[in-house]
Scaffold this motif. Structure first.
Motif, PDB file in Angstrom:
ATOM      1  N   ALA A 224       0.828  -1.205   0.000  1.00 21.08           N
ATOM      2  CA  ALA A 224       0.000   0.000   0.000  1.00 21.08           C
ATOM      3  C   ALA A 224       0.863   1.256   0.000  1.00 21.08           C
ATOM      4  CB  ALA A 224      -0.938  -0.004   1.212  1.00 21.08           C
ATOM      5  N   ARG A 225       1.935   1.235   0.776  1.00 18.59           N
ATOM      6  CA  ARG A 225       2.834   2.398   0.846  1.00 18.59           C
ATOM      7  C   ARG A 225       3.508   2.656  -0.502  1.00 18.59           C
ATOM      8  NH1 ARG A 225       6.971   2.449   5.786  1.00 18.59           N
ATOM      9  NH2 ARG A 225       5.021   2.805   6.946  1.00 18.59           N
ATOM     10  N   THR A 226       3.885   1.610  -1.201  1.00 15.25           N
ATOM     11  CA  THR A 226       4.512   1.816  -2.514  1.00 15.25           C
ATOM     12  C   THR A 226       3.510   2.359  -3.523  1.00 15.25           C
ATOM     13  OG1 THR A 226       4.146  -0.401  -3.450  1.00 15.25           O
ATOM     14  CG2 THR A 226       6.079  -0.108  -2.019  1.00 15.25           C
ATOM     15  N   TYR A 227       2.255   1.900  -3.442  1.00 12.66           N
ATOM     16  CA  TYR A 227       1.218   2.467  -4.307  1.00 12.66           C
ATOM     17  C   TYR A 227       0.969   3.938  -3.956  1.00 12.66           C
ATOM     18  CZ  TYR A 227      -0.025  -2.273  -5.883  1.00 12.66           C
ATOM     19  OH  TYR A 227      -0.004  -3.531  -6.434  1.00 12.66           O
ATOM     20  N   MET A 228       1.038   4.248  -2.668  1.00 12.47           N
ATOM     21  CA  MET A 228       0.835   5.626  -2.231  1.00 12.47           C
ATOM     22  C   MET A 228       1.871   6.558  -2.850  1.00 12.47           C
ATOM     23  SD  MET A 228       0.679   7.135   1.674  1.00 12.47           S
ATOM     24  CE  MET A 228       2.367   6.658   2.075  1.00 12.47           C
TER      25      MET A 228
END
Length: 509
Positions: A224-228
Motif C-alpha cells: 500500500a505504501r509503494t502504491y501511495m
C-alpha cells in the motif's frame, strides 16, 4: 525486557555472528572485488535472520544516514544537535545543498544494496531447492521474507534516487553488478512482484517466540505504501483496506504509549524491528540499534542520552490542534541551562523529566525517548528500543486518502475518524470529528492528520513530493534552497566513478 522479544532478538544475533563473513562480503561496494560466500553451508533460515540484523543498520533505519535522507528534508524536521556536529549534513539535507560526494549518500546506497544482494543469494538458493524438488515449508516463508526485504530496499532506493540499477540475481563477481540504471516503472514492477510473492508466502501471525518476524500484513501494508508513493489510488485503496478488513490490528493502544517500552509490539504494530539489551551486551548493535542514541537528548552527565540529531521544528509544534495529545507524545521538551526553572511546559511525561541541553533545535524526538530505569540497567543510549517500521494508523490513513481520491468520501471520513478518535481518547472537547464530505476539505484534513499522526516518523518529505506541493511548503517554511530536482538525490559519485561510465548521474547534478 519482554521474553518473546528477547528470544527472537537472540535468534537474529546468533545468525549475525555465524554469518559475519557473509555480511562483510555483502557490505562491499557493487563495483568491488567479490569472493565466494565464506560460509557456504549456512542455512537459508540463518541468512534470513541475518537480514533482520542488517535492517537495523545505522545506514538504513537507525542512524544519521537514514534520518538525513528520510526525515531532515521536511519542514517539520532538522538536523539539530550543535552547529559543529555534522554541518555538512545540515547544509546538504536541511538546506538542499546536495553534493554527490557526500558520504551518507554512498552509505545509504551501499547498505540497501547489501541487503538486496543478501536477499538475491537467499532467493537463488531457494530456487535451486525448488528445481531439485526439495522445497520445505520454511523455504516458502524464507522466500517471502527475502522478497519483502528486497522490495523494501528497492523502494528506499527508487524514492531517494529514482532510476537505479536493478539486480535480482546472485552476484559472484563485481562485473555482474555493474549495469546501467533501470527505469522507475521497471523498478516498481519488481517491487510489485516481490511484494506479491511475500503476500502469498508469509503467515498472518507468528507464535510468540517469533514475535517481530514478517507477516502477510507487513507485506500488504508495504505494498500500500509503494502504491501511495505512485498516487495509484485504486491499488492503494485495495491494499490498505485488505489489511483493515483482516481485523489483525487495532488502534486501542493510547497514542502516548505507542513509543514506550510497553507499547512495543502492540495491537497497532504491523512491523517493527526487534531490539534488546542484556547485562552482557547493554550497548550492542548485534541485538539492538543506535536509533535512540542518535536522536537522544544531547546533554551532559545524566542528560547525555545521545547525539541530539533529528529534532522537530517550531512548525511541527504549531501543526497540532489545541489539546492534541500527540504533540506531547512526539515533542521532547528541554531546558537550555540547569539554572532555567523546571515548569509544567518543559516537564515530559511519563517520567517527569526536564532535560538540559544546548542543542540548536527546538524539540528532541520523543519517539526516541527512553525509560530512566532501563537506562540505569543497561545504558543511557537506549539500544534496546524497537524501531517501528509500519503502524496500523498509517495504513488507516492510506485507506482514508485513497478512498477520498476515489470519491468514496463517506468511507474516507470514517477512516479519518478512526485515527482522530484514538488520539482524542476520552476527551470529547478536543479533535472534533471532521464532518464535511467535501473532497477538498477531506483531502486537507487527511493530509493534516498524516502530518501529526506520523510526526517525526520519516514520511513527511516524501508526502510533500508525491502531493506536488514540496516547493510551496518548503519555501514557505524558509527552506528556499529546494528546487524540483531536489525531489531526487544525486547518485553517489564514488559509484559513478567505479562504474567507469556505466552509471549516469541524475539530471541537473
Amino acid at each position: 525486557m519482554k521474553l518473546d522479544k528477547y528470544i527472537f532478538s537472540t535468534f537474529i544475533a546468533a545468525a549475525a555472528l555465524a554469518l559475519g563473513s557473509c555480511s562483510d562480503f555483502l557490505d562491499r561496494s557493487p563495483q568491488g572485488q567479490f569472493t565466494e560466500d565464506d560460509n557456504p553451508n549456512a542455512l537459508v533460515n540463518g541468512k534470513i535472520y541475518n537480514v533482520y540484523t542488517m535492517m537495523r543498520s545505522y545506514d538504513i533505519t537507525a542512524g544519521t544516514t537514514a534520518l538525513a535522507i528520510h526525515c531532515l528534508r521536511s519542514e517539520d524536521e532538522e538536523k539539530g544537535s550543535i552547529a559543529s556536529d555534522g554541518s555538512d549534513v545540515a547544509e546538504m539535507y536541511d538546506d538542499f545543498k546536495y553534493t554527490a560526494s557526500n558520504g551518507l549518500l554512498g552509505a545509504y546506497w551501499g547498505k540497501n544494496y547489501a541487503v538486496i544482494y543478501q536477499c538475491n543469494d537467499i532467493l537463488d538458493a531457494i530456487a535451486e531447492k525448488e528445481t531439485a524438488g526439495q522445497t520445505e515449508a520454511e523455504d516458502i516463508i524464507n522466500k517471502g521474507e527475502a522478497s519483502f526485504f528486497r522490495a523494501y530496499c528497492y523502494f528506499n532506493l527508487v524514492r531517494a534516487f529514482g532510476e537505479v540499477p536493478l539486480v535480482t540475481y546472485k552476484i559472484n563477481d563485481a562485473s555482474e553488478a555493474n549495469i546501467p540504471k533501470t527505469t522507475v516503472d521497471k523498478i516498481y514492477e519488481q517491487i510489485d512482484a516481490d511484494l506479491k510473492t511475500a503476500e502469498e508466502s508469509l503467515p498472518e501471525t507468528w507464535s510468540t517466540e517469533y514475535l517481530g518476524r514478517l507477516t502477510w500484513g507487513a507485506a500488504r501494508s508495504l505494498h500500500a505504501r509503494t502504491y501511495m508513493m505512485r498516487n495509484d489510488w485504486n491499488n492503494m485503496y485495495t491494499a490498505s483496506t485488505d489489511v483493515i478488513k483482516k481485523g489483525l490490528y487495532n488502534l486501542r493502544t493510547p497514542y502516548n504509549e505507542i513509543f514506550t517500552d510497553d507499547g512495543e509490539n502492540s495491537g497497532g504494530s504491523i512491523f517493527e524491528l526487534q531490539c534488546t539489551a542484556t547485562a552482557a551486551l547493554p550497548q550492542s548493535d548485534i541485538i539492538g540499534s543506535q536509533f535512540c542514541e542518535v536522536q537522544g537528548v544531547r546533554g551532559a552527565d545524566q542528560w547525555d542520552l545521545g547525539w541530539g540529531w533529528h529534532m522537530a521544528t517550531e512548525l511541527m509544534a504549531q501543526a497540532y490542534e489545541p489539546g492534541d495529545p500527540r504533540k506531547d507524545a512526539t515533542l521532547l521538551y528541554f531546558r537550555r541551562s540547569d539554572t532555567d526553572p523546571i515548569t509544567p511546559e518543559n516537564t515530559n511525561k511519563p517520567y517527569g523529566e526536564s532535560p538540559v541541553s544546548q542543542a540548536d533545535g527546538t524539540y528532541f524526538n520523543k519517539k526516541a525517548y527512553t525509560n530512566p530505569a532501563l537506562r540505569e540497567e543497561f545504558t543511557r543510549h537506549g539500544f534496546w528500543v524497537n524501531i517501528r517500521i509500519i503502524r496500523y494508523g498509517d495504513v488507516v490513513l492510506m485507506a482514508a486518502e485513497s478512498a477520498n481520491e476515489l470519491g468514496k468520501t463517506g468511507e474516507a471520513s470514517n477512516y479519518l475518524e478512526m485515527v482522530r478518535a484514538r488520539a482524542r481518547g476520552n476527551n470529547p472537547d478536543i479533535l472534533p470529528k471532521v464532518t464535511s464530505l467535501d473532497q477538498t476539505v477531506l483531502r486537507d484534513a487527511i493530509r493534516h492528520e498524516r502530518r501529526v499522526e506520523l510526526g517525526l516518523e520519516s514520511g513527511r518529505f516524501y508526502d510533500l513530493v508525491r502531493w506536488g506541493i514540496a516547493s510551496q511548503v518548503l519555501h514557505a517554511a524558509g527552506k528556499t534552497g529546494y528546487q524540483p530536482k531536489n525531489a531526487l538525490l544525486p547518485l553517489p559519485q564514488d559509484e559513478i566513478d567505479k562504474s567507469k561510465g556505466v552509471l549516469v548521474q541524475n539530471p541537473d547534478y
